[in-house]
Design a protein around this motif. Structure first.
Motif, short mmCIF file in Angstrom:
data_model
loop_
_atom_site.label_atom_id
_atom_site.label_comp_id
_atom_site.label_asym_id
_atom_site.label_seq_id
_atom_site.Cartn_x
_atom_site.Cartn_y
_atom_site.Cartn_z
N ASP A 182 22.00 66.99 42.62
CA ASP A 182 23.27 67.36 43.23
C ASP A 182 24.35 67.53 42.20
OD1 ASP A 182 22.89 65.32 46.22
OD2 ASP A 182 22.12 67.30 45.67
N ALA A 183 25.29 68.43 42.50
CA ALA A 183 26.41 68.64 41.58
C ALA A 183 27.26 67.39 41.45
CB ALA A 183 27.26 69.81 42.07
N MET A 184 27.20 66.49 42.44
CA MET A 184 28.01 65.29 42.40
C MET A 184 27.71 64.48 41.14
SD MET A 184 28.34 62.33 45.31
CE MET A 184 28.71 63.58 46.54
N ASP A 185 26.47 64.52 40.68
CA ASP A 185 26.10 63.79 39.47
C ASP A 185 26.68 64.45 38.21
OD1 ASP A 185 24.76 61.64 40.37
OD2 ASP A 185 22.76 62.34 39.85
N TYR A 186 27.01 65.71 38.29
CA TYR A 186 27.32 66.48 37.08
C TYR A 186 28.65 67.22 37.20
CZ TYR A 186 22.35 65.69 36.56
OH TYR A 186 21.13 65.11 36.48
N ILE A 187 29.70 66.50 37.47
CA ILE A 187 31.02 67.11 37.46
C ILE A 187 31.96 66.16 36.74
CG2 ILE A 187 31.35 66.30 39.84
CD1 ILE A 187 33.43 68.54 40.17
N LYS A 188 32.33 66.55 35.53
CA LYS A 188 33.15 65.71 34.67
C LYS A 188 34.15 66.59 33.93
CE LYS A 188 29.32 62.47 33.94
NZ LYS A 188 29.82 61.28 34.63
N ALA A 189 35.34 66.05 33.67
CA ALA A 189 36.40 66.80 33.01
C ALA A 189 36.81 66.11 31.71
CB ALA A 189 37.61 66.94 33.93
N TYR A 190 36.93 66.88 30.64
CA TYR A 190 37.34 66.37 29.32
C TYR A 190 38.26 67.39 28.66
CZ TYR A 190 33.38 63.18 29.81
OH TYR A 190 32.50 62.24 30.26
N PRO A 191 39.22 66.96 27.84
CA PRO A 191 39.70 65.58 27.75
C PRO A 191 40.47 65.20 29.01
CG PRO A 191 41.10 67.03 26.46
CD PRO A 191 39.96 67.88 26.96
N ASN A 192 40.58 63.94 29.24
CA ASN A 192 41.27 63.44 30.44
C ASN A 192 41.87 62.08 30.11
OD1 ASN A 192 42.15 63.12 33.04
ND2 ASN A 192 40.13 62.92 33.96
N PRO A 193 43.19 62.00 29.92
CA PRO A 193 44.26 62.98 30.18
C PRO A 193 44.20 64.20 29.25
CG PRO A 193 45.12 60.74 29.99
CD PRO A 193 43.73 60.69 29.50
N ALA A 194 44.86 65.27 29.72
CA ALA A 194 44.87 66.53 28.98
C ALA A 194 46.29 67.07 28.90
CB ALA A 194 43.97 67.55 29.67
N THR A 195 46.48 67.99 27.94
CA THR A 195 47.79 68.63 27.79
C THR A 195 47.70 70.14 27.82
OG1 THR A 195 47.55 68.46 25.38
CG2 THR A 195 48.81 66.72 26.49
N ASP A 196 46.67 70.71 27.21
CA ASP A 196 46.56 72.17 27.11
C ASP A 196 45.38 72.73 27.89
OD1 ASP A 196 48.76 72.32 25.35
OD2 ASP A 196 47.46 71.74 23.69
N ARG A 197 44.18 72.25 27.56
CA ARG A 197 42.99 72.78 28.20
C ARG A 197 42.08 71.66 28.69
NH1 ARG A 197 39.79 76.88 24.69
NH2 ARG A 197 40.03 75.25 23.14
N VAL A 239 45.70 74.41 31.42
CA VAL A 239 46.60 73.58 32.24
C VAL A 239 47.98 73.45 31.63
CG1 VAL A 239 44.67 72.29 33.22
CG2 VAL A 239 45.77 71.47 31.12
N LYS A 240 48.29 74.28 30.64
CA LYS A 240 49.60 74.18 29.97
C LYS A 240 50.76 74.39 30.93
CE LYS A 240 48.92 77.23 26.71
NZ LYS A 240 47.49 77.56 26.84
#
Length: 266
Positions: A182-197, A239-240
């Motif tokens: 499942d995609a639930m296992d494989y959804i992660k965001a980096y860097p976090n916190p973020a400033t630009d991308r 995300v700028k």
């Protein structure tokens, strides 16, 4: 009559107390549950600062601590497949864990991953798998399972991808956690916190040809809706222009939705 009314009220209060949701325990880390082959149900969590997997009994008392050593400069990324007989035939608990390192370049950044299979005293069951980001147990026949290590080299563009397949002596008994496909296992965001991308990494199940990655603000308003498919494993977000704050993201497909996760924008 008064005594009858009083007894009725006490009985009603007792029944009401049993029907309410009550807080049992609070863990300081994201916690899941697994059913081990002989030990039964256990809670477990991933402690990133101490590089540990801690396992708790169903009364929330500590059962076992497993040290998940990471190379210098790396941090824990994922822990999964706690089992007693999947990776060998002894009575010890084994697990798979992955780790990562953030690498900055003059113009961008990328991540280096690795994974290991260890037993409860931290001994490697197989040599460490360099660049292995996703570890998935797939069924390969009747009562036959194999471990797939999905490896990525993000230091080049386009990234290099390869897969290592390992035979397993045991049978995977599916736990109460999300299915590995499942995609639930494989959804992660980096860097976090973020400033630009922000790089949002995912892996869609084989049967899902297309899905949506949704970005929402803290009030639940949809800001972006991105179409994604299995031809890629990540989405780069600019995300700028977003105000500083907390945002949420999740994947939707076939009338299903993954758990919502947070991105902090500074």
């Amino acid at each position: 009559m008064k005594r009858f009314i009083l007894n009725a009220l006490l009985l009603l209060a007792t029944l009401t107390s049993f029907s309410q949701i009550t807080l049992e325990h609070t863990y300081n880390y994201s916690t899941s549950v697994v059913k081990l082959e002989t030990l039964g149900y256990k809670y477990y969590l991933m402690d990133v600062p101490y590089s540990q997997c801690r396992i708790y009994n169903m009364d929330h008392s500590l059962f076992k601590t497993i040290n998940c050593a990471t190379p210098n400069g790396y941090y824990l990324y994922d822990i999964k497949y706690l089992s007693e007989n999947l990776f060998d035939a002894d009575s010890e608990i084994e697990l798979v864990y992955s780790y990562y390192k953030y690498v900055e370049t003059t113009s961008s950044y990328y991540y280096i991953y690795g994974s290991r299979v260890i037993n409860e005293i931290g001994v490697n069951e197989i040599p460490a798998i360099e660049n292995a980001q996703y570890m998935v147990v797939n069924k390969s026949g009747d009562d036959q399972y194999k471990l797939f290590a999905y490896c990525f080299d993000y230091s080049v563009f386009p990234e290099i991808v390869w897969t290592k397949v390992y035979s397993l002596p045991g049978v995977w008994s599916k736990s109460l956690t999300a299915d590995a496909g499942d995609a639930m296992d494989y959804i992660k965001a980096y860097p976090n916190p973020a400033t630009d991308r922000v790089r949002v990494e995912y892996m869609l199940p084989d049967a899902v040809l297309q899905a949506s990655l949704v970005l929402m603000d803290s009030n639940g308003r949809t800001l972006k809706n991105f179409v994604i498919d299995g031809h890629s494993d990540h989405l780069a977000l600019d995300v700028k222009e977003l105000p500083a704050g907390i945002y949420h993201y999740f994947i939707e497909y076939d009338q299903q939705r993954t758990a919502s996760k947070k991105i902090v924008i500074r």
